[in-house]
Structure formats: C-alpha cells, structure tokens
Design a protein around this motif. Structure first.
Motif, PDB file in Angstrom:
ATOM      1  N   TYR A 185      41.995  31.053  50.921  1.00  0.00           N
ATOM      2  CA  TYR A 185      40.659  31.635  51.457  1.00  0.00           C
ATOM      3  C   TYR A 185      41.130  32.333  52.744  1.00  0.00           C
ATOM      4  CZ  TYR A 185      37.437  28.520  48.928  1.00  0.00           C
ATOM      5  OH  TYR A 185      36.699  28.006  47.937  1.00  0.00           O
ATOM      6  N   VAL A 186      40.215  33.249  53.310  1.00  0.00           N
ATOM      7  CA  VAL A 186      40.456  33.679  54.555  1.00  0.00           C
ATOM      8  C   VAL A 186      39.252  33.507  55.280  1.00  0.00           C
ATOM      9  CG1 VAL A 186      39.378  35.728  53.470  1.00  0.00           C
ATOM     10  CG2 VAL A 186      40.745  36.087  55.590  1.00  0.00           C
ATOM     11  N   GLN A 187      39.378  33.661  56.649  1.00  0.00           N
ATOM     12  CA  GLN A 187      38.365  33.200  57.765  1.00  0.00           C
ATOM     13  C   GLN A 187      38.447  34.276  58.727  1.00  0.00           C
ATOM     14  OE1 GLN A 187      38.415  29.465  59.876  1.00  0.00           O
ATOM     15  NE2 GLN A 187      36.129  29.462  59.691  1.00  0.00           N
ATOM     16  N   TYR A 188      37.410  35.232  58.770  1.00  0.00           N
ATOM     17  CA  TYR A 188      37.344  36.166  59.769  1.00  0.00           C
ATOM     18  C   TYR A 188      36.652  35.370  60.979  1.00  0.00           C
ATOM     19  CZ  TYR A 188      38.807  39.439  56.042  1.00  0.00           C
ATOM     20  OH  TYR A 188      39.413  39.816  54.928  1.00  0.00           O
ATOM     21  N   PRO A 189      36.687  35.977  62.073  1.00  0.00           N
ATOM     22  CA  PRO A 189      36.293  35.705  63.530  1.00  0.00           C
ATOM     23  C   PRO A 189      34.920  35.386  63.435  1.00  0.00           C
ATOM     24  CG  PRO A 189      37.951  37.280  64.003  1.00  0.00           C
ATOM     25  CD  PRO A 189      37.585  37.357  62.308  1.00  0.00           C
ATOM     26  N   ASN A 190      34.333  34.307  63.789  1.00  0.00           N
ATOM     27  CA  ASN A 190      33.016  33.671  63.766  1.00  0.00           C
ATOM     28  C   ASN A 190      32.236  33.861  62.399  1.00  0.00           C
ATOM     29  OD1 ASN A 190      32.994  33.258  66.578  1.00  0.00           O
ATOM     30  ND2 ASN A 190      33.195  35.566  66.918  1.00  0.00           N
ATOM     31  N   ARG A 191      33.117  33.571  61.362  1.00  0.00           N
ATOM     32  CA  ARG A 191      32.489  33.644  60.076  1.00  0.00           C
ATOM     33  C   ARG A 191      32.942  32.450  59.349  1.00  0.00           C
ATOM     34  NH1 ARG A 191      33.055  39.685  57.857  1.00  0.00           N
ATOM     35  NH2 ARG A 191      32.130  38.932  55.909  1.00  0.00           N
ATOM     36  N   GLY A 192      32.236  31.976  58.036  1.00  0.00           N
ATOM     37  CA  GLY A 192      32.868  31.192  57.170  1.00  0.00           C
ATOM     38  C   GLY A 192      34.113  31.643  56.500  1.00  0.00           C
ATOM     39  N   LEU A 193      34.473  30.477  55.788  1.00  0.00           N
ATOM     40  CA  LEU A 193      35.755  30.963  55.013  1.00  0.00           C
ATOM     41  C   LEU A 193      35.007  31.774  53.583  1.00  0.00           C
ATOM     42  CD1 LEU A 193      36.530  28.204  56.420  1.00  0.00           C
ATOM     43  CD2 LEU A 193      37.995  27.975  54.449  1.00  0.00           C
ATOM     44  N   GLN A 194      35.990  32.834  53.561  1.00  0.00           N
ATOM     45  CA  GLN A 194      35.793  33.340  52.035  1.00  0.00           C
ATOM     46  C   GLN A 194      36.498  33.357  51.172  1.00  0.00           C
ATOM     47  OE1 GLN A 194      34.809  37.623  52.713  1.00  0.00           O
ATOM     48  NE2 GLN A 194      34.181  37.134  54.716  1.00  0.00           N
ATOM     49  N   PHE A 195      36.330  33.048  49.825  1.00  0.00           N
ATOM     50  CA  PHE A 195      37.398  32.828  48.657  1.00  0.00           C
ATOM     51  C   PHE A 195      38.109  34.124  48.566  1.00  0.00           C
ATOM     52  CE2 PHE A 195      39.117  30.810  45.076  1.00  0.00           C
ATOM     53  CZ  PHE A 195      38.954  31.923  44.031  1.00  0.00           C
ATOM     54  N   LEU A 196      39.356  34.136  48.289  1.00  0.00           N
ATOM     55  CA  LEU A 196      40.235  35.293  48.173  1.00  0.00           C
ATOM     56  C   LEU A 196      40.747  35.228  46.469  1.00  0.00           C
ATOM     57  CD1 LEU A 196      42.681  35.878  51.084  1.00  0.00           C
ATOM     58  CD2 LEU A 196      40.961  37.389  50.060  1.00  0.00           C
ATOM     59  N   LEU A 197      41.536  34.244  46.090  1.00  0.00           N
ATOM     60  CA  LEU A 197      41.764  33.944  44.916  1.00  0.00           C
ATOM     61  C   LEU A 197      42.237  32.637  44.334  1.00  0.00           C
ATOM     62  CD1 LEU A 197      45.209  33.630  45.397  1.00  0.00           C
ATOM     63  CD2 LEU A 197      44.956  36.280  45.818  1.00  0.00           C
ATOM     64  N   LYS A 198      42.574  32.599  43.046  1.00  0.00           N
ATOM     65  CA  LYS A 198      42.943  31.137  42.747  1.00  0.00           C
ATOM     66  C   LYS A 198      44.000  31.059  41.751  1.00  0.00           C
ATOM     67  CE  LYS A 198      38.873  31.077  39.812  1.00  0.00           C
ATOM     68  NZ  LYS A 198      37.465  30.379  39.404  1.00  0.00           N
ATOM     69  N   TYR A 199      44.639  30.310  41.382  1.00  0.00           N
ATOM     70  CA  TYR A 199      45.705  30.043  40.390  1.00  0.00           C
ATOM     71  C   TYR A 199      45.329  28.895  39.649  1.00  0.00           C
ATOM     72  CZ  TYR A 199      49.710  28.795  37.448  1.00  0.00           C
ATOM     73  OH  TYR A 199      50.574  28.362  36.337  1.00  0.00           O
ATOM     74  N   ILE A 200      45.079  29.180  38.280  1.00  0.00           N
ATOM     75  CA  ILE A 200      44.478  27.735  37.306  1.00  0.00           C
ATOM     76  C   ILE A 200      45.757  27.609  36.263  1.00  0.00           C
ATOM     77  CG2 ILE A 200      43.030  26.937  36.030  1.00  0.00           C
ATOM     78  CD1 ILE A 200      40.841  28.206  37.183  1.00  0.00           C
ATOM     79  N   THR A 201      45.814  28.696  35.671  1.00  0.00           N
ATOM     80  CA  THR A 201      47.012  28.573  34.419  1.00  0.00           C
ATOM     81  C   THR A 201      47.380  30.163  34.206  1.00  0.00           C
ATOM     82  OG1 THR A 201      47.758  27.666  32.425  1.00  0.00           O
ATOM     83  CG2 THR A 201      45.260  28.404  32.576  1.00  0.00           C
ATOM     84  N   GLY A 202      48.476  30.628  33.168  1.00  0.00           N
ATOM     85  CA  GLY A 202      48.749  31.775  32.869  1.00  0.00           C
ATOM     86  C   GLY A 202      49.371  32.508  34.052  1.00  0.00           C
ATOM     87  N   ASP A 203      49.306  33.618  33.953  1.00  0.00           N
ATOM     88  CA  ASP A 203      50.148  34.544  34.679  1.00  0.00           C
ATOM     89  C   ASP A 203      50.400  34.022  36.049  1.00  0.00           C
ATOM     90  OD1 ASP A 203      48.579  37.407  33.631  1.00  0.00           O
ATOM     91  OD2 ASP A 203      50.261  36.184  32.797  1.00  0.00           O
ATOM     92  N   ASN A 204      51.805  34.018  36.554  1.00  0.00           N
ATOM     93  CA  ASN A 204      52.145  33.829  37.834  1.00  0.00           C
ATOM     94  C   ASN A 204      51.759  34.671  39.030  1.00  0.00           C
ATOM     95  OD1 ASN A 204      53.392  31.284  36.739  1.00  0.00           O
ATOM     96  ND2 ASN A 204      55.547  32.222  36.586  1.00  0.00           N
ATOM     97  N   LEU A 205      51.297  36.060  38.692  1.00  0.00           N
ATOM     98  CA  LEU A 205      50.774  36.707  39.838  1.00  0.00           C
ATOM     99  C   LEU A 205      49.339  37.018  39.527  1.00  0.00           C
ATOM    100  CD1 LEU A 205      51.953  38.506  42.045  1.00  0.00           C
ATOM    101  CD2 LEU A 205      51.656  40.597  40.379  1.00  0.00           C
ATOM    102  N   VAL A 206      48.637  36.474  40.506  1.00  0.00           N
ATOM    103  CA  VAL A 206      47.229  36.442  40.601  1.00  0.00           C
ATOM    104  C   VAL A 206      46.698  37.436  41.472  1.00  0.00           C
ATOM    105  CG1 VAL A 206      45.251  35.027  41.025  1.00  0.00           C
ATOM    106  CG2 VAL A 206      47.305  33.799  40.335  1.00  0.00           C
ATOM    107  N   LYS A 207      45.837  38.300  40.952  1.00  0.00           N
ATOM    108  CA  LYS A 207      45.342  39.291  41.925  1.00  0.00           C
ATOM    109  C   LYS A 207      43.815  38.657  42.473  1.00  0.00           C
ATOM    110  CE  LYS A 207      47.776  43.054  39.862  1.00  0.00           C
ATOM    111  NZ  LYS A 207      48.491  43.283  41.111  1.00  0.00           N
ATOM    112  N   GLY A 208      43.491  39.042  43.490  1.00  0.00           N
ATOM    113  CA  GLY A 208      42.255  38.636  44.251  1.00  0.00           C
ATOM    114  C   GLY A 208      41.448  39.782  44.927  1.00  0.00           C
ATOM    115  N   SER A 209      40.730  39.375  46.065  1.00  0.00           N
ATOM    116  CA  SER A 209      39.967  40.393  46.582  1.00  0.00           C
ATOM    117  C   SER A 209      40.697  40.991  47.783  1.00  0.00           C
ATOM    118  CB  SER A 209      38.578  39.638  47.252  1.00  0.00           C
ATOM    119  OG  SER A 209      37.908  38.997  46.514  1.00  0.00           O
ATOM    120  N   TYR A 210      40.201  42.389  48.198  1.00  0.00           N
ATOM    121  CA  TYR A 210      40.645  43.126  49.179  1.00  0.00           C
ATOM    122  C   TYR A 210      42.151  43.525  49.060  1.00  0.00           C
ATOM    123  CZ  TYR A 210      36.727  40.665  51.051  1.00  0.00           C
ATOM    124  OH  TYR A 210      35.398  39.934  51.606  1.00  0.00           O
TER     125      TYR A 210
END
Lengths: 113, 116
Positions: free
Chosen positions: A36-61
């Motif tokens: 997760y990422v938290q910008y100043p004065n803002r809530g947490l934003q989800f970036l990416l997740k690993y559940i299973t499968g490829d070891n390289l996970v691509k996310g936001s931004y």
C-alpha cells in the motif's frame, strides 16, 4: 503468527533512478502479500498483491514487486523513480482467514529532482 | 465508484474531552474496519464489523473507545475521555464481499486527531 518487516525507515533516490523498497515476511502456510502507499494527508491506496503464480507482480503507477520464497522477501520496485512517488509505503500480510491485514512499520520514500 | 468517506478530516481537542468520527464505506461493502495510525507507525486494527455485527474488537480500548454500525452501513467511532496518547490518524476501511478482489481493503482519507 504472521508478520512483515520493513528494515528501512527511509529510502532516498534521485529522479530517474531505479528504486527498491524492502519487505521481508514471516507467515505460516502460503504467503499472500500486499503493498500500500500513503500520500500526505490521504488514506492508504492499494498498489499490488501477490497471491500465487508469477513471482513478479505488476501494480499501479508503474510499480512492481518481486516475491522470493527462499529469501522470504517481497521487495517493491520501479525502474525509473518520479518525484511524485515520494510517499509512505507499507508492506502488509493478511491473516485470520484473510479477513484482516497486518501492516509493516512503513518506509518513507523520498525522490529528489 | 465513490470511495470511503470520513469526517471530520481534522480535530483538535483537549484531554478528557470526547470526540466522534464518522465513516461511510463503499456501497455494497459489508466489512468495515477502524484503524489507528500513530505517527511513524503502520495502521493498527481497532475494530472490525461485518454488516452491523462486531467481528473483532480485541484491540479496542473499551474503557474509552466505542464504535457502532447500527444499520450495517455507516459507522461512528467515539473516544471518551480522550488522552494525549490518542493523538493519531483514525482510518476507516471497507472490503468487498469474499470472492471479489481478494482481501483488498479500501481506505478513507482518515481523521487526524490532536489531543492537547
């Protein structure tokens, strides 16, 4: 007990350089991991997740994370940092039948122009 | 899709006063969470609701903190009386039903509480 550790309180990178934010985990069973990422004065934003499968996970931004089972790590990476990437980053692991999340202590990423 | 709404965004009170925070989750999200985030630390779960029932309040300091979600939608978190150590950001989050977006929680902007 499930846990994650972020060994660096602060990471400083020059704009345009690659960045890595480190996370190691300790879980029983199959690991599921988030960033997760938290910008100043803002809530947490989800970036990416690993559940299973490829070891390289691509996310936001343009972020990606590499899952490494032998090193019990889930490092967050980006090939070319932007000043706007400056924020607080949290690694996290779900527990209790995956309905709850434990967060790491956070790493402050600072990108200098 | 509207996000998780929280109010107020900032609150300053003196110790021993009471304060209340409000959260409206994303429509259709049955699970709602309140977290406390102290400066320099990761969020810590205070309470979890499933619809209007409490699933986990083991980390909620029940002598001074209370929370409710009467109609299974919006929720309020109250502190009475407040202590200096309650200064923190209070985050509300909601989660889609199981089977959708595995365990991802969506967070509101938070309420920054300062206790003087």
């Amino acid at each position: 007990a499930q846990s994650v550790a972020q060994p660096e309180d602060q990471v400083n990178v020059a704009e345009g350089n690659p960045l890595t934010v480190k996370c190691t985990y300790s879980v029983s069973g199959n690991p599921y991991l988030f960033w997760y990422v938290q910008y100043p004065n803002r809530g947490l934003q989800f970036l990416l997740k690993y559940i299973t499968g490829d070891n390289l996970v691509k996310g936001s931004y343009g972020f990606e994370a590499e899952f490494n089972k032998s090193q019990t790590s889930f490092h967050l990476k980006k090939p070319s940092a932007l000043v706007s990437d400056s924020a607080l980053y949290f690694c996290a692991v779900p527990y209790s039948s995956a309905s709850k999340i434990i967060f790491g202590s956070g790493t402050r990423l600072s990108i200098r122009p | 899709e509207a996000g998780v709404a929280q109010s107020p965004r900032y609150k300053i009170i003196e110790k021993r006063q009471s304060v209340a925070f409000w959260c409206n989750p994303i429509s259709g999200h049955a699970t709602l969470y309140w977290y406390q985030q102290i400066l320099g630390q990761g969020p810590k779960l205070l309470i979890q609701f499933q619809n209007n029932g409490v699933v986990d309040d083991s980390q909620l300091p029940k002598d001074r903190f209370s929370a409710e979600r009467l109609k299974g939608v919006d929720s309020t978190l109250k502190i009475q009386p407040a202590k200096l150590e309650d200064s923190a950001v209070y985050l509300c989050a909601s989660r889609p039903p199981s089977g959708q977006s595995y365990n991802e929680q969506f967070f509101g902007p938070g309420t920054r509480l300062t206790v003087l």
